[in-house]
Design a protein around this motif. Structure first.
Motif, PDB file in Angstrom:
ATOM      1  N   ASP A   1      47.990   3.562 -20.633  1.00  0.00           N
ATOM      2  CA  ASP A   1      47.398   4.881 -20.900  1.00  0.00           C
ATOM      3  C   ASP A   1      47.075   5.048 -22.380  1.00  0.00           C
ATOM      4  O   ASP A   1      46.028   5.596 -22.743  1.00  0.00           O
ATOM      5  CB  ASP A   1      48.354   5.989 -20.460  1.00  0.00           C
ATOM      6  CG  ASP A   1      48.490   6.070 -18.942  1.00  0.00           C
ATOM      7  OD1 ASP A   1      47.645   5.475 -18.244  1.00  0.00           O
ATOM      8  OD2 ASP A   1      49.448   6.716 -18.464  1.00  0.00           O
TER       9      ASP A   1
ATOM     10  N   LEU B   1      43.926   3.006 -23.180  1.00  0.00           N
ATOM     11  CA  LEU B   1      42.728   3.647 -22.615  1.00  0.00           C
ATOM     12  C   LEU B   1      42.344   4.890 -23.410  1.00  0.00           C
ATOM     13  O   LEU B   1      41.158   5.141 -23.649  1.00  0.00           O
ATOM     14  CB  LEU B   1      42.973   4.001 -21.144  1.00  0.00           C
ATOM     15  CG  LEU B   1      43.024   2.817 -20.176  1.00  0.00           C
ATOM     16  CD1 LEU B   1      43.436   3.272 -18.787  1.00  0.00           C
ATOM     17  CD2 LEU B   1      41.670   2.097 -20.114  1.00  0.00           C
ATOM     18  N   ARG B   2      43.336   5.667 -23.839  1.00  0.00           N
ATOM     19  CA  ARG B   2      43.032   6.845 -24.671  1.00  0.00           C
ATOM     20  C   ARG B   2      42.406   6.423 -25.993  1.00  0.00           C
ATOM     21  O   ARG B   2      41.452   7.034 -26.460  1.00  0.00           O
ATOM     22  CB  ARG B   2      44.303   7.651 -24.928  1.00  0.00           C
ATOM     23  CG  ARG B   2      44.822   8.396 -23.716  1.00  0.00           C
ATOM     24  CD  ARG B   2      46.066   9.213 -24.038  1.00  0.00           C
ATOM     25  NE  ARG B   2      45.730  10.382 -24.834  1.00  0.00           N
ATOM     26  CZ  ARG B   2      46.094  10.585 -26.082  1.00  0.00           C
ATOM     27  NH1 ARG B   2      46.810   9.661 -26.731  1.00  0.00           N
ATOM     28  NH2 ARG B   2      45.756  11.673 -26.728  1.00  0.00           N
TER      29      ARG B   2
ATOM     30  N   VAL C   1      38.779   5.109 -25.117  1.00  0.00           N
ATOM     31  CA  VAL C   1      37.815   6.009 -24.487  1.00  0.00           C
ATOM     32  C   VAL C   1      37.837   7.398 -25.103  1.00  0.00           C
ATOM     33  O   VAL C   1      36.816   7.883 -25.606  1.00  0.00           O
ATOM     34  CB  VAL C   1      38.064   6.076 -22.963  1.00  0.00           C
ATOM     35  CG1 VAL C   1      37.049   7.007 -22.300  1.00  0.00           C
ATOM     36  CG2 VAL C   1      37.977   4.684 -22.351  1.00  0.00           C
ATOM     37  N   LYS C   2      38.984   8.057 -25.083  1.00  0.00           N
ATOM     38  CA  LYS C   2      39.032   9.429 -25.586  1.00  0.00           C
ATOM     39  C   LYS C   2      38.689   9.507 -27.061  1.00  0.00           C
ATOM     40  O   LYS C   2      38.034  10.448 -27.520  1.00  0.00           O
ATOM     41  CB  LYS C   2      40.416  10.026 -25.330  1.00  0.00           C
ATOM     42  CG  LYS C   2      40.495  11.503 -25.700  1.00  0.00           C
ATOM     43  CD  LYS C   2      41.795  12.126 -25.252  1.00  0.00           C
ATOM     44  CE  LYS C   2      41.819  13.607 -25.606  1.00  0.00           C
ATOM     45  NZ  LYS C   2      43.076  14.255 -25.163  1.00  0.00           N
TER      46      LYS C   2
ATOM     47  N   GLU D   1      38.786  -0.043 -14.173  1.00  0.00           N
ATOM     48  CA  GLU D   1      39.573   1.113 -14.603  1.00  0.00           C
ATOM     49  C   GLU D   1      39.088   1.648 -15.939  1.00  0.00           C
ATOM     50  O   GLU D   1      39.015   2.866 -16.146  1.00  0.00           O
ATOM     51  CB  GLU D   1      41.046   0.715 -14.694  1.00  0.00           C
ATOM     52  CG  GLU D   1      41.979   1.888 -14.750  1.00  0.00           C
ATOM     53  CD  GLU D   1      43.435   1.501 -14.527  1.00  0.00           C
ATOM     54  OE1 GLU D   1      44.305   2.346 -14.779  1.00  0.00           O
ATOM     55  OE2 GLU D   1      43.689   0.358 -14.088  1.00  0.00           O
ATOM     56  N   VAL D   2      38.707   0.739 -16.835  1.00  0.00           N
ATOM     57  CA  VAL D   2      38.167   1.170 -18.128  1.00  0.00           C
ATOM     58  C   VAL D   2      36.879   1.961 -17.925  1.00  0.00           C
ATOM     59  O   VAL D   2      36.691   3.045 -18.507  1.00  0.00           O
ATOM     60  CB  VAL D   2      37.913  -0.046 -19.045  1.00  0.00           C
ATOM     61  CG1 VAL D   2      37.140   0.385 -20.295  1.00  0.00           C
ATOM     62  CG2 VAL D   2      39.227  -0.717 -19.438  1.00  0.00           C
TER      63      VAL D   2
ATOM     64  N   HIS E   1      35.927   3.537 -15.296  1.00  0.00           N
ATOM     65  CA  HIS E   1      36.251   4.795 -14.631  1.00  0.00           C
ATOM     66  C   HIS E   1      36.667   5.841 -15.670  1.00  0.00           C
ATOM     67  O   HIS E   1      36.255   7.014 -15.586  1.00  0.00           O
ATOM     68  CB  HIS E   1      37.378   4.569 -13.619  1.00  0.00           C
ATOM     69  CG  HIS E   1      37.834   5.808 -12.930  1.00  0.00           C
ATOM     70  ND1 HIS E   1      37.043   6.482 -12.025  1.00  0.00           N
ATOM     71  CD2 HIS E   1      39.002   6.508 -13.029  1.00  0.00           C
ATOM     72  CE1 HIS E   1      37.691   7.543 -11.577  1.00  0.00           C
ATOM     73  NE2 HIS E   1      38.889   7.577 -12.174  1.00  0.00           N
ATOM     74  N   GLU E   2      37.461   5.416 -16.657  1.00  0.00           N
ATOM     75  CA  GLU E   2      37.876   6.334 -17.723  1.00  0.00           C
ATOM     76  C   GLU E   2      36.688   6.775 -18.568  1.00  0.00           C
ATOM     77  O   GLU E   2      36.596   7.936 -18.970  1.00  0.00           O
ATOM     78  CB  GLU E   2      38.933   5.667 -18.615  1.00  0.00           C
ATOM     79  CG  GLU E   2      40.278   5.497 -17.966  1.00  0.00           C
ATOM     80  CD  GLU E   2      40.933   6.822 -17.607  1.00  0.00           C
ATOM     81  OE1 GLU E   2      40.885   7.752 -18.435  1.00  0.00           O
ATOM     82  OE2 GLU E   2      41.463   6.928 -16.489  1.00  0.00           O
TER      83      GLU E   2
ATOM     84  N   LYS F   1      34.821   9.396 -16.596  1.00  0.00           N
ATOM     85  CA  LYS F   1      35.567  10.650 -16.590  1.00  0.00           C
ATOM     86  C   LYS F   1      35.366  11.397 -17.901  1.00  0.00           C
ATOM     87  O   LYS F   1      35.220  12.610 -17.935  1.00  0.00           O
ATOM     88  CB  LYS F   1      37.060  10.386 -16.375  1.00  0.00           C
ATOM     89  CG  LYS F   1      37.465  10.300 -14.920  1.00  0.00           C
ATOM     90  CD  LYS F   1      38.955  10.377 -14.660  1.00  0.00           C
ATOM     91  CE  LYS F   1      39.868  10.294 -15.792  1.00  0.00           C
ATOM     92  NZ  LYS F   1      41.295  10.254 -15.404  1.00  0.00           N
ATOM     93  N   THR F   2      35.375  10.648 -19.006  1.00  0.00           N
ATOM     94  CA  THR F   2      35.199  11.260 -20.327  1.00  0.00           C
ATOM     95  C   THR F   2      33.803  11.828 -20.478  1.00  0.00           C
ATOM     96  O   THR F   2      33.614  12.942 -21.000  1.00  0.00           O
ATOM     97  CB  THR F   2      35.500  10.239 -21.429  1.00  0.00           C
ATOM     98  OG1 THR F   2      36.815   9.718 -21.254  1.00  0.00           O
ATOM     99  CG2 THR F   2      35.384  10.873 -22.801  1.00  0.00           C
TER     100      THR F   2
END
Length: 330
Positions: free
Chosen positions: A285, A288-289, A292-293, A318-319, A321-322, A325-326
């Motif tokens: 997590d 990924l944050r 991506v975030k 999964e990357v 997908h994140e 979502k962002t």
């Protein structure tokens, strides 16, 4: 209120505090000067109304807030006149004291003239950071701590000085001696090896061909309790692989927490793949944050391309997908 400064002084020894009260008028309040017992500064206060209220509490401070004393003590009020009649509060055991309301004694027996408030601390403890058993700040705790330090030092010498080793570990580029009992106590996998008629038991060797001798030495140093901080940081990825393989839960958790602390653009994809491989959800997590975030995925395109070519398909999905979502969040 009296103007005599000695009226607020509490006399102390290492565990005993006495406050001599003179001429406390009805409907009055008095607070002592701070006095030191153990790690903390303390106060006593008295308030005389229809009954006498006595309070004992530590000074408000960062120490008290973060590590409040857990006290066992007796309190007595002793009349200084006549036959020195004493009134004793029932013994207090393991009571956490953080503020002035945590211990209040209402003395309903009338007191006149001079009297002494006598507090004898039987023990002062602090809570362990991990929520484990309480630890006395006095001799028993010190002895236990010293015993643990000495035992760890001796255990470390067994490894570094090869004292009575009874098994050899073969790494990819060298060998090192160890002790079956220590390995078995720290790892259920090693314990199982030595309990059954496997080649490790028969030949007194363990082959760890996926570790260098330096990483293997760091692994054993952790098991024996004498790993250095820099050594740990250098070999974290090898250590987490070994922790997973040999089911050493505390080492895996230590590596997990450490890897979370220094995620950056140079290591994020490597950390992400290790997080996926060893089921480290918090690390995954965090990576990924970061990617991506915080938008770092756009700053390391070469590393991203390498990841897309060589990475695990499910992890790549999964990357993305994140990322989607962002985007939807904008």
């Amino acid at each position: 209120m009296t103007g005599d400064s000695s009226a607020y002084t509490v006399e102390t020894t290492s565990r005993l505090a006495q406050w001599r009260i003179q001429n406390l008028a009805s409907f009055s309040y008095r607070k002592s000067d701070p006095f030191k017992i153990g790690k903390w500064n303390w106060f006593l206060s008295v308030e005389k109304n229809r009954v006498l209220f006595i309070k004992l509490y530590p000074e408000i401070s960062t120490l008290t807030r973060d590590n409040p004393p857990i006290a066992s003590f007796t309190v007595r009020v002793i009349s200084s006149v006549g036959d020195r009649k004493a009134i004793t509060h029932p013994e207090i055991l393991d009571k956490k004291l953080k503020n002035s309301d945590d211990f209040v004694w209402a003395v309903e027996v009338p007191l006149t003239g001079k009297f002494i408030i006598d507090v004898e601390f039987l023990d002062l403890k602090t809570a362990a950071p991990d929520g484990g058993e309480l630890c006395s700040i006095w001799s028993d705790g010190v002895a236990q701590q010293q015993s643990s330090i000495t035992a760890l030092t001796s255990l470390g010498r067994m490894l570094t000085e090869s004292i009575h080793t009874d098994i050899t570990i073969n790494a990819s580029d060298g060998s090192i001696g160890s002790h079956r009992a220590v390995l078995a106590a720290r790892s259920p996998v090693f314990c199982s090896m030595f309990a059954h008629n496997l080649k490790e038991k028969e030949f007194s060797t363990i082959d760890i061909s996926d570790m260098s001798i330096e990483s293997c030495r760091a692994f054993l140093s952790y098991i024996y309790g004498n790993i250095g901080h820099e050594e740990f940081l250098t070999h974290r990825l090898s250590l987490i692989r070994a922790a997973d393989k040999y089911d050493i839960v505390d080492l895996k958790e230590a590596c997990h927490k450490s890897l979370l602390e220094d995620i950056d653009s140079k290591n994020v994809f490597e950390r992400l793949q290790n997080a996926s491989l060893y089921q480290l959800e918090e690390l995954k997590d965090g990576c990924l944050r970061y990617l991506v975030k915080f938008g770092k995925i756009y700053d390391i395109r070469d590393d991203l391309n390498t990841f897309l070519q060589c990475g695990d398909r499910d992890l790549i999905a999964e990357v993305f997908h994140e990322v989607l979502k962002t985007w939807k969040g904008f």
